[in-house]
Design an enzyme around this catalytic site. Structure first.
Site, PDB file in Angstrom:
ATOM      1  N   THR A  19      -3.591  26.823  24.943  1.00 25.62           N
ATOM      2  CA  THR A  19      -3.413  26.724  23.486  1.00 25.62           C
ATOM      3  C   THR A  19      -3.505  25.273  22.995  1.00 25.62           C
ATOM      4  O   THR A  19      -4.202  24.978  22.016  1.00 25.62           O
ATOM      5  CB  THR A  19      -2.051  27.327  23.067  1.00 25.62           C
ATOM      6  OG1 THR A  19      -1.934  28.604  23.682  1.00 25.62           O
ATOM      7  CG2 THR A  19      -1.949  27.461  21.560  1.00 25.62           C
ATOM      8  N   SER A  74       3.003   7.036   3.979  1.00 31.68           N
ATOM      9  CA  SER A  74       3.713   5.806   4.303  1.00 31.68           C
ATOM     10  C   SER A  74       3.555   4.751   3.218  1.00 31.68           C
ATOM     11  O   SER A  74       2.627   4.795   2.413  1.00 31.68           O
ATOM     12  CB  SER A  74       3.242   5.257   5.650  1.00 31.68           C
ATOM     13  OG  SER A  74       2.077   4.494   5.521  1.00 31.68           O
ATOM     14  N   GLY A 113      -8.074   7.192  -7.396  1.00 32.12           N
ATOM     15  CA  GLY A 113      -6.915   6.619  -6.709  1.00 32.12           C
ATOM     16  C   GLY A 113      -7.085   5.114  -6.512  1.00 32.12           C
ATOM     17  O   GLY A 113      -8.193   4.625  -6.262  1.00 32.12           O
ATOM     18  N   ALA A 114      -5.959   4.395  -6.624  1.00 30.68           N
ATOM     19  CA  ALA A 114      -6.006   2.933  -6.470  1.00 30.68           C
ATOM     20  C   ALA A 114      -6.529   2.540  -5.093  1.00 30.68           C
ATOM     21  O   ALA A 114      -7.158   1.492  -4.935  1.00 30.68           O
ATOM     22  CB  ALA A 114      -4.612   2.353  -6.679  1.00 30.68           C
ATOM     23  N   ASP A 115      -6.289   3.389  -4.072  1.00 32.30           N
ATOM     24  CA  ASP A 115      -6.772   3.041  -2.727  1.00 32.30           C
ATOM     25  C   ASP A 115      -8.303   2.939  -2.691  1.00 32.30           C
ATOM     26  O   ASP A 115      -8.867   2.050  -2.042  1.00 32.30           O
ATOM     27  CB  ASP A 115      -6.240   4.004  -1.652  1.00 32.30           C
ATOM     28  CG  ASP A 115      -6.305   5.479  -2.013  1.00 32.30           C
ATOM     29  OD1 ASP A 115      -6.771   5.818  -3.111  1.00 32.30           O
ATOM     30  OD2 ASP A 115      -5.890   6.306  -1.174  1.00 32.30           O
ATOM     31  N   ASP A 123       0.873  -1.186   0.000  1.00 34.04           N
ATOM     32  CA  ASP A 123       0.000   0.000   0.000  1.00 34.04           C
ATOM     33  C   ASP A 123       0.909   1.234   0.000  1.00 34.04           C
ATOM     34  O   ASP A 123       1.532   1.545   1.008  1.00 34.04           O
ATOM     35  CB  ASP A 123      -0.881  -0.038   1.261  1.00 34.04           C
ATOM     36  CG  ASP A 123      -1.593   1.277   1.516  1.00 34.04           C
ATOM     37  OD1 ASP A 123      -1.777   2.053   0.561  1.00 34.04           O
ATOM     38  OD2 ASP A 123      -1.973   1.521   2.689  1.00 34.04           O
ATOM     39  N   ILE A 124       0.953   1.913  -1.142  1.00 35.78           N
ATOM     40  CA  ILE A 124       1.794   3.117  -1.233  1.00 35.78           C
ATOM     41  C   ILE A 124       0.898   4.344  -1.123  1.00 35.78           C
ATOM     42  O   ILE A 124       0.083   4.632  -2.008  1.00 35.78           O
ATOM     43  CB  ILE A 124       2.587   3.156  -2.562  1.00 35.78           C
ATOM     44  CG1 ILE A 124       3.429   1.882  -2.737  1.00 35.78           C
ATOM     45  CG2 ILE A 124       3.465   4.410  -2.621  1.00 35.78           C
ATOM     46  CD1 ILE A 124       4.163   1.778  -4.071  1.00 35.78           C
TER      47      ILE A 124
HETATM   48  N1  LIG Z   1       6.330   3.258   9.953  1.00 33.07           N
HETATM   49  C1  LIG Z   1       5.223   3.616  10.639  1.00 33.07           C
HETATM   50  N2  LIG Z   1       5.008   3.121  11.851  1.00 33.07           N
HETATM   51  C2  LIG Z   1       3.912   3.497  12.553  1.00 33.07           C
HETATM   52  N3  LIG Z   1       2.982   4.339  12.116  1.00 33.07           N
HETATM   53  C3  LIG Z   1       3.149   4.863  10.934  1.00 33.07           C
HETATM   54  C4  LIG Z   1       4.247   4.519  10.128  1.00 33.07           C
HETATM   55  N4  LIG Z   1       4.115   5.161   8.986  1.00 33.07           N
HETATM   56  C5  LIG Z   1       2.979   5.886   9.102  1.00 33.07           C
HETATM   57  N5  LIG Z   1       2.404   5.714  10.275  1.00 33.07           N
HETATM   58  C6  LIG Z   1       1.171   6.382  10.767  1.00 33.07           C
HETATM   59  O1  LIG Z   1       0.289   6.454   9.678  1.00 33.07           O
HETATM   60  C7  LIG Z   1      -0.044   7.822   9.426  1.00 33.07           C
HETATM   61  C8  LIG Z   1      -0.277   7.992   7.928  1.00 33.07           C
HETATM   62  O2  LIG Z   1      -1.382   7.206   7.582  1.00 33.07           O
HETATM   63  P1  LIG Z   1      -1.416   6.365   6.259  1.00 33.07           P
HETATM   64  O3  LIG Z   1      -2.735   5.678   6.245  1.00 33.07           O
HETATM   65  O4  LIG Z   1      -0.204   5.515   6.135  1.00 33.07           O
HETATM   66  O5  LIG Z   1      -1.369   7.534   5.187  1.00 33.07           O
HETATM   67  P2  LIG Z   1      -1.154   7.445   3.627  1.00 33.07           P
HETATM   68  O6  LIG Z   1      -2.005   6.282   3.158  1.00 33.07           O
HETATM   69  O7  LIG Z   1      -1.631   8.750   3.146  1.00 33.07           O
HETATM   70  O8  LIG Z   1       0.301   7.207   3.392  1.00 33.07           O
HETATM   71  C9  LIG Z   1       1.112   8.607   9.967  1.00 33.07           C
HETATM   72  O9  LIG Z   1       0.764   9.911  10.318  1.00 33.07           O
HETATM   73  C10 LIG Z   1       1.492   7.793  11.199  1.00 33.07           C
HETATM   74  O10 LIG Z   1       0.663   8.123  12.291  1.00 33.07           O
HETATM   75  C1  LIG Z   2      -7.275  11.144  -2.178  1.00 32.43           C
HETATM   76  C2  LIG Z   2      -5.857  10.635  -2.074  1.00 32.43           C
HETATM   77  C3  LIG Z   2      -4.894  11.817  -2.081  1.00 32.43           C
HETATM   78  C4  LIG Z   2      -5.695   9.874  -0.743  1.00 32.43           C
HETATM   79  O1  LIG Z   2      -4.348   9.487  -0.587  1.00 32.43           O
HETATM   80  P1  LIG Z   2      -3.731   9.012   0.821  1.00 32.43           P
HETATM   81  O2  LIG Z   2      -4.312   9.848   1.905  1.00 32.43           O
HETATM   82  O3  LIG Z   2      -4.108   7.562   0.994  1.00 32.43           O
HETATM   83  O4  LIG Z   2      -2.260   9.168   0.682  1.00 32.43           O
HETATM   84  C5  LIG Z   2      -5.546   9.605  -3.221  1.00 32.43           C
HETATM   85  O5  LIG Z   2      -6.506   8.597  -3.238  1.00 32.43           O
HETATM   86  C6  LIG Z   2      -5.500  10.272  -4.583  1.00 32.43           C
HETATM   87  O6  LIG Z   2      -4.541  10.929  -4.939  1.00 32.43           O
HETATM   88  N1  LIG Z   2      -6.539  10.085  -5.383  1.00 32.43           N
HETATM   89  C7  LIG Z   2      -6.659  10.624  -6.717  1.00 32.43           C
HETATM   90  C8  LIG Z   2      -7.926  11.441  -6.851  1.00 32.43           C
HETATM   91  C9  LIG Z   2      -9.194  10.623  -6.691  1.00 32.43           C
HETATM   92  O7  LIG Z   2      -9.149   9.465  -6.315  1.00 32.43           O
HETATM   93  O8  LIG Z   2     -10.285  11.141  -6.992  1.00 32.43           O
END
Ligand SMILES: Nc1ncnc2c1ncn2[C@@H]1O[C@H](COP(=O)(O)OP(=O)(O)O)[C@@H](O)[C@H]1O
Ligand SMILES: CC(C)(COP(=O)(O)O)[C@@H](O)C(=O)NCCC(=O)O
Length: 240
Positions: free
Chosen positions: A173, A13, A99-101, A8-9
């Site tokens: 704050t 992360s 997005g692939a996700d 999962d890219i």
């Molecule tokens: N190596 C890691 N170990 C633990 N937690 C992580 C790690 N990498 C990312 N995370 C957690 O995941 C969060 C990012 O969420 P994630 O779903 O991976 O985002 P994205 O899909 O956008 O890359 C980070 O802010 C952190 O809290």
């Molecule tokens: C919305 C997103 C930025 C989410 O990415 P993530 O938070 O998983 O890193 C990603 O799915 C993306 O770039 N999508 C392309 C635009 C779309 O799906 O409509």
């Protein structure tokens, strides 16, 4: 067939789970922040990994992984290239932009129920799956994306151990930021869930993503938390 490295890219992360297809179990897990130097060869080797299947929303990183896999002679495929995906099930204007996700989350569901899937990553996304179709999404700046953007722009604000607050207004704050960022992010999600539910019959709301831990307690009060959702989707696409 064999051991598949599910990948999962995301924009924050890159997360790997080695999956044993025959035993239907995860064997190992590796996770990195994308700005770290990642040494793929420390855990990806022919003999250990038979194939890599990935979901990526970061083309530069997918290219790196593809180059590495090609050099090692390991088969690699994006979920978006699987013939099993029926893009007619995505009721949106342009599936090329999707997005692939989102594709993986859609396939994680068995489609017997209507769902909202909420992913708390770099972005917070809400996907609506209704009558076996992906009906659309909401994309919000992620919980940490908006919080850090504020901290970085405001001269007097400092980072802290931010969390969900039991207060309604802050007397200092950090507490004021807790309420304005973590609590308010949750309330924005809840309001969107409510609006979607006014228009569609939703059976289940499922949260996932690396930032879900920040809302853990609130999520568990009413909703489902499934940290492996994207991997379940990738497996279902692979097996279809
Ligand atoms: N190596 C890691 N170990 C633990 N937690 C992580 C790690 N990498 C990312 N995370 C957690 O995941 C969060 C990012 O969420 P994630 O779903 O991976 O985002 P994205 O899909 O956008 O890359 C980070 O802010 C952190 O809290
Ligand atoms: C919305 C997103 C930025 C989410 O990415 P993530 O938070 O998983 O890193 C990603 O799915 C993306 O770039 N999508 C392309 C635009 C779309 O799906 O409509």
């Amino acid at each position: 067939m064999g051991k598949i490295l599910l990948t999962d890219i995301g924009n924050t992360s890159i997360h790997f789970k080695l999956y044993d297809e025959q035993k239907n179990i995860y064997l190992t897990e590796n996770r990195f922040y994308i700005n770290e130097k990642i040494k793929f060869s420390s855990f990806i080797n022919k003999g250990i990994v038979d194939e890599i299947v990935y979901s990526s929303v970061v083309p530069k990183l997918s290219k790196k992984l593809i180059n590495f896999a090609n050099k090692k002679g390991i088969k690699i495929r994006s979920i978006k290239d699987f013939k099993s995906i029926n893009y007619k099930k995505f009721n949106i204007e342009n599936t090329n932009e999707l997005g692939a996700d989102f594709v993986a989350y859609f396939h994680a569901m068995n489609n017997k129920k209507n769902h909202i899937i909420i992913s708390l990553g770099t972005a917070t996304t809400l996907s609506v799956i209704c009558n076996k179709k992906f009906e659309g999404a909401i994309i919000m700046p992620g919980i940490k994306t908006s919080l850090y953007s504020l901290i970085n722009k405001a001269a007097l604000l400092k980072t802290s151990n931010f969390h969900f607050s039991n207060q309604i207004i802050g007397k200092n704050t950090a507490e004021a930021i807790n309420i304005g960022s973590i609590n308010s992010h949750y309330y924005a999600i809840e309001k969107n869930i409510e609006l979607i539910k006014q228009n569609m019959k939703i059976d289940e709301v499922i949260f996932t993503g690396g930032n879900a831990y920040l809302l853990n307690e609130k999520i568990k009060e009413k909703y489902i938390l499934d940290e492996d959702l994207i991997f379940k989707g990738i497996i279902n696409i692979y097996n279809k």
